[in-house]
Scaffold this active site. Structure first.
Site, PDB file in Angstrom:
ATOM      1  N   GLY A   1      62.127  29.735  33.775  1.00  0.00           N
ATOM      2  CA  GLY A   1      62.857  30.185  34.963  1.00  0.00           C
ATOM      3  C   GLY A   1      61.960  30.976  35.912  1.00  0.00           C
ATOM      4  O   GLY A   1      60.743  30.730  35.983  1.00  0.00           O
ATOM      5  N   SER A   2      62.548  31.976  36.551  1.00  0.00           N
ATOM      6  CA  SER A   2      61.905  32.653  37.686  1.00  0.00           C
ATOM      7  C   SER A   2      60.558  33.291  37.398  1.00  0.00           C
ATOM      8  O   SER A   2      59.783  33.528  38.318  1.00  0.00           O
ATOM      9  CB  SER A   2      62.845  33.726  38.234  1.00  0.00           C
ATOM     10  N   THR A   3      60.287  33.621  36.148  1.00  0.00           N
ATOM     11  CA  THR A   3      58.988  34.247  35.861  1.00  0.00           C
ATOM     12  C   THR A   3      57.851  33.316  36.250  1.00  0.00           C
ATOM     13  O   THR A   3      56.734  33.770  36.510  1.00  0.00           O
ATOM     14  CB  THR A   3      58.862  34.613  34.370  1.00  0.00           C
TER      15      THR A   3
END
Lengths: 371, 575
Positions: B286-288
């Site tokens: 995801g966003s990481t």
């Protein structure tokens, strides 16, 4: 034969008997220690337990040998019935629980004070003396069935049935064979002797079949590897001992089968322990020593003019020889297991002292024979 | 009867005896010479017992030489069924002393085998009780038992051994050949009662294995595990993992998994808990991942942190798919895309630099390949080749979907940013020593490659700092006295039917501190939190707790109080 002639020959000891016997007794004491130390340590807390006793027995044996060497053997003529009676009393007493000492399901020992005595050993000597006396006395009447044959067989049957009750089948077989051979030498009719065997065969078979332990022992004997943990156990471990020993042996004290694998390593199976620790060389030396003693016994019997002396000598030799051969055959898996000791080598006071006594008597006969 | 007949018969008897004795002698020759070897072998089979002593396995220490796994000598109870005369009585006595079922013991005693184990690694009390019984055919074999004095601490990293002392999981497995002592084969001679003679087993020297010194610090491990446990319970999550790493060296300081399991009794726990999931299990980050997309953009030279992208007011169609942002944004700079964690912004960044550059940068950071850590079962994750990517793939991968990574890969990649763009190889064992403590082998930090330029790394690092500032998604990770660079991550998990779940999330936070001179990098992943699911809410506070306690424990002094990077934490932002 007279008193003067006795005295003339009471000088030395028959070296041809003395040497092999002392040699065997010496080996016996060492091997009893080797065979019994582990057992003694476990049971009595001292590995010297059996060694000490056997050493005492050996000294007692030597004393008895010396005494018998000097006792004129013709004395036993007069003692034959009293001895027979004594043996009979002992054989009856051993069956009475208050006096008898049991071991391994058989009551074979009689307690007298601090000592235990094996009456069947005494019975054997008493029987030899009686047979020698009786055969000499009856002479040519031996050919007569009821006079020459039956009384001896009668005595044998009484002894046998008492010993059989212990039970000690091995001793019965030895006594029977001994009597048979002595009757043969004494001059009983071959016909009677052969007939006895024919008559005894079915009885023997019945006796083997009737007691379960005897039957199992026979099975174990016939195919020991089939019953490795029960009936064949003793034979297998005895054979393993011999096999491990090989030609040269593992060395004294270095055998393994005595370590609770082999039952009775210091008595019935001392020959196996010797086989493992002293190897084939040791075994052949032992056999040689026995052969020497037996040959000497036969030679004494043969060269003794006096019929009683001759029969006594051959009887004692036969008694000892049978014991030796049967014990060795059992150890080597040639005969079913019997509780018989090996003369001079096995642990046991009665056996050792009485065998030494036999040698003493033989020596006495030996010194007087050329009269 | 004439004497000469007697003599003749006596000679016959003599001959008979000589023949019998000769026969006995011949039989002795047969048994002792011809059957000798066979009989002798049969005999030695009975009194010789061969044993293999596994020796004493080496100790595993943490970096401060605190014992993590030790071997202690124990006794195992065995039997020689052949030597037991009364199996029933023996079985009953043993069963009573060992509190086992008599039937079960009897079954063991009634086999044809020469040797059976009755009870492996019995307690001293049990051993004494059985010894007191003085049973024939029972033996006591010294063995070594593996013991983990800190019970659950770092259990998944350490792994455990089986009954035979072979490492089955974790470091115990990976370093088995070093830890394991050389096997010692010896023969024991037993009498018929099963008592040893000649060489007693306890006179046999135990070989010893080599020791390991880990990079793990059991204090930091404890700090991490405690924080993780609290968070997983607070949010009723399924599980959680966390890593603490030295970004400059790749040395791992803590590898924490929750729920715990106790390696001293691993069979009492679900097998699923045994794995070192940080290393073995891939997940969708995801966003990481946006920080690596940003890094790729800056590294390409076409973009700076201030380059602006149009964020389509919260919805952006790519073919049939629509990408959404949680908060609607118009124009955002690259730095803001990271700070607010805009998915559409990340897609636009990906579109700008193209799949090839994105792919290559990700590969440079170590995604799609094993890190080479010294632990078993490592996953490569999945990063398909860029030529197979469709437009939506490129877009999704830009914000960390359609790609899977291991937690370890992620922390290593973030550490590379902290370490001026140099990717380090992670490692967990720093030295192997012999049983006397003399080092046999030491492991130094290993550089894998320069993933991005130093300048790019510093720029990304500074962008990551803004995540922790007011309005950023990671304000909850802000520390008193230390600057933090970080990134939140929230991803929906893929359901059993293959679509993204609306209920199951993975909340994560990755970051390092102090930003200017990073001492520690920390990754926290909480799996399926129930009450909240954003990384900034669920995971960031755990990062904060671990970082604060660890920096404090390590004695790293706080930065100056007037440092601008101290932030106000007056609002919580999602992302």
């Amino acid at each position: 034969m007279n008193d003067r002639q006795y005295n003339a020959h009471t000088g030395g000891y028959d070296v041809q008997l003395l040497f092999p016997v002392l040699f065997l007794v010496g080996i016996g004491v060492v091997m009893v220690y080797s065979a019994s130390s582990a057992l003694a340590l476990k049971k009595f807390g001292s590995d010297y337990f059996f060694l000490k006793k056997q050493a005492v027995f050996a000294i007692m044996g030597i004393v008895v040998l010396v005494i018998c060497r000097h006792l004129p053997y013709r004395l036993y003529r007069q003692l034959s019935y009293p001895l027979l009676l004594l043996a009979l009393v002992f054989l009856i007493a051993v069956l009475i629980p208050q006096f008898g000492v049991s071991a391994g399901g058989a009551a074979r020992w009689l307690r007298i004070g601090r000592f235990t005595l094996q009456p069947s050993e005494l019975a054997r000597i008493a029987l030899v003396i009686y047979l020698a006396y009786s055969l000499e006395k009856k002479g040519d009447q031996l050919k007569d069935f009821s006079v020459g044959f039956l009384p001896h067989v009668f005595i044998l049957i009484i002894f046998s049935s008492l010993i059989f009750k212990q039970p000690d089948f091995g001793s019965v077989v030895i006594l029977g064979t001994l009597t048979w051979l002595m009757l043969f030498i004494g001059g009983a009719r071959i016909r009677h002797l052969v007939a006895t065997i024919v008559a005894l065969l079915p009885i023997g078979i019945y006796l083997v079949m009737s007691a379960e332990y005897r039957w199992k022992r026979l099975l174990g004997f016939l195919d020991p590897w089939q019953y490795p943990s029960d009936e064949g156990y003793q034979i297998i471990h005895s054979l393993m001992a011999f096999g491990t020993g090989g030609i040269w042996g593992a060395g004294i004290g270095k055998g393994y089968q005595k370590l609770f694998y082999l039952p009775e390593p210091h008595t019935d199976f001392i020959f196996s322990v010797i086989g493992e620790e002293l190897g084939l060389i040791g075994i052949l030396i032992i056999i040689g020593l026995y052969a020497w003693i037996l040959m000497r016994g036969i030679q004494i019997a043969k060269s003794t003019e006096d019929a009683f002396g001759s029969l006594l000598a051959v009887g004692l030799t036969i008694a000892m020889g049978l014991q030796v051969v049967v014990n060795m055959c059992v150890a080597l898996g040639l005969l079913p297991t019997k509780g018989l000791t090996l003369p001079f080598l096995s642990y046991g006071g009665t056996s050792l002292v009485l065998n030494m006594a036999s040698i003493g008597i033989l020596m006495n006969i030996s010194t007087t024979r050329r009269a | 009867m004439e004497k000469k007949y007697i003599n003749l018969r006596e000679i016959l008897i003599g001959i008979m005896f000589m023949l019998l004795l000769a026969f006995v002698g011949a039989r002795a020759v047969q048994v002792q010479i011809y059957d000798g070897p066979w009989l002798s072998k049969k005999a030695s089979n009975q009194y010789e017992k061969s044993f293999t002593n596994n020796g004493r396995r080496g100790t595993i220490y943490d970096r401060n030489f605190r014992e993590m796994a030790v071997s202690i000598e124990v006794t195992s109870i065995a039997a020689y069924p052949m030597q037991i005369t009364d199996a029933n009585a023996t079985a009953e006595a043993l069963a009573k002393a060992l509190k086992m079922k008599a039937k079960y013991v009897l079954q063991k005693l009634k086999t044809d085998k020469k040797f059976v184990w009755i009870k492996r690694q019995s307690t001293p009390k049990e051993t004494a009780a059985v010894k007191d019984l003085q049973l024939d055919g029972i033996d006591f074999i010294p063995e070594c038992n593996r013991f983990y004095p800190n019970t659950t601490l770092a259990a998944q990293a350490l792994g455990f051994t089986g009954l035979d002392g072979e490492g089955l999981e974790g470091i115990e497995f990976f370093y088995n050949r070093y830890l394991k002592a050389e096997e010692n084969n010896y023969t024991v001679f037993k009498d018929a009662l099963g008592n040893g003679f000649k060489a007693e087993p306890d006179t046999v020297t135990l070989n010893r294995g080599n020791n390991l010194v880990l990079t793990i610090d059991s204090n930091i491990q404890f700090i991490t595990e405690a924080a993780l446990q609290e968070a997983v319970n607070r949010y009723s999550a399924r599980s959680g993992i966390s890593i603490v790493m030295q970004p400059k060296t790749g040395a791992i300081l803590a590898l924490a998994h929750y729920p715990f399991f106790n390696p001293n009794a691993h069979t009492d726990f679900d097998k699923e808990l045994w794995r070192n999931r940080i290393i073995t299990d891939p997940f969708e980050p995801g966003s990481t991942m946006k920080i690596f997309s940003a890094a790729a953009a800056i590294e390409s030279g076409t973009t700076t942190p201030n380059t602006i992208f149009y964020c389509e007011n919260g919805a952006y169609r790519i073919g049939k798919n629509v990408v959404h942002d949680i908060n609607r944004h118009g124009w955002l700079s690259l730095q803001q895309i990271i700070k607010f964690s805009s998915n559409i912004g990340a897609v636009k960044v990906g579109e700008k630099i193209g799949p090839k550059r994105l792919y290559q940068t990700f590969r440079n950071f170590g995604f799609g390949e094993k890190t080479g850590i010294d632990s078993p079962g490592e996953t490569t994750g999945s990063l398909s080749y860029y030529k197979q990517w469709s437009n939506i793939d490129t877009g999704a991968i830009s914000f960390g979907h359609g790609i899977s990574v291991s937690a370890l890969q992620l922390i290593c990649a973030v550490s590379a940013i902290a370490n001026d763009g140099v990717l380090m190889k992670p490692y967990i064992v720093q030295a192997i020593t012999d049983h006397l403590g003399k080092p046999l082998k030491t492991f130094k930090p290993q550089k894998v490659r320069k993933a991005i330029s130093t300048q790019t790394a510093i720029r990304v690092k500074n962008m990551m700092k803004t995540v922790i500032t007011k309005g950023g998604t990671g304000v909850n990770a802000a520390l008193d006295g230390y600057s933090v660079s970080g990134k939140t991550g929230t991803s929906r998990k893929i359901d059993d039917n293959g679509t993204y779940s609306t209920k199951k999330h993975t909340a994560s936070f990755v970051g390092f501190t102090p930003s200017e001179n990073p001492e520690i990098a920390i990754l926290v992943i909480i799996d399926e939190p129930q009450t909240e699911f954003y990384g900034g809410i669920v995971a960031a506070p755990i990062f904060k707790q671990i970082a604060q306690d660890t920096l404090n424990y390590l004695g790293i002094p706080p930065q100056r109080i007037n440092n601008k990077l101290r932030v106000a934490r007056d609002s919580e932002t999602r992302g």
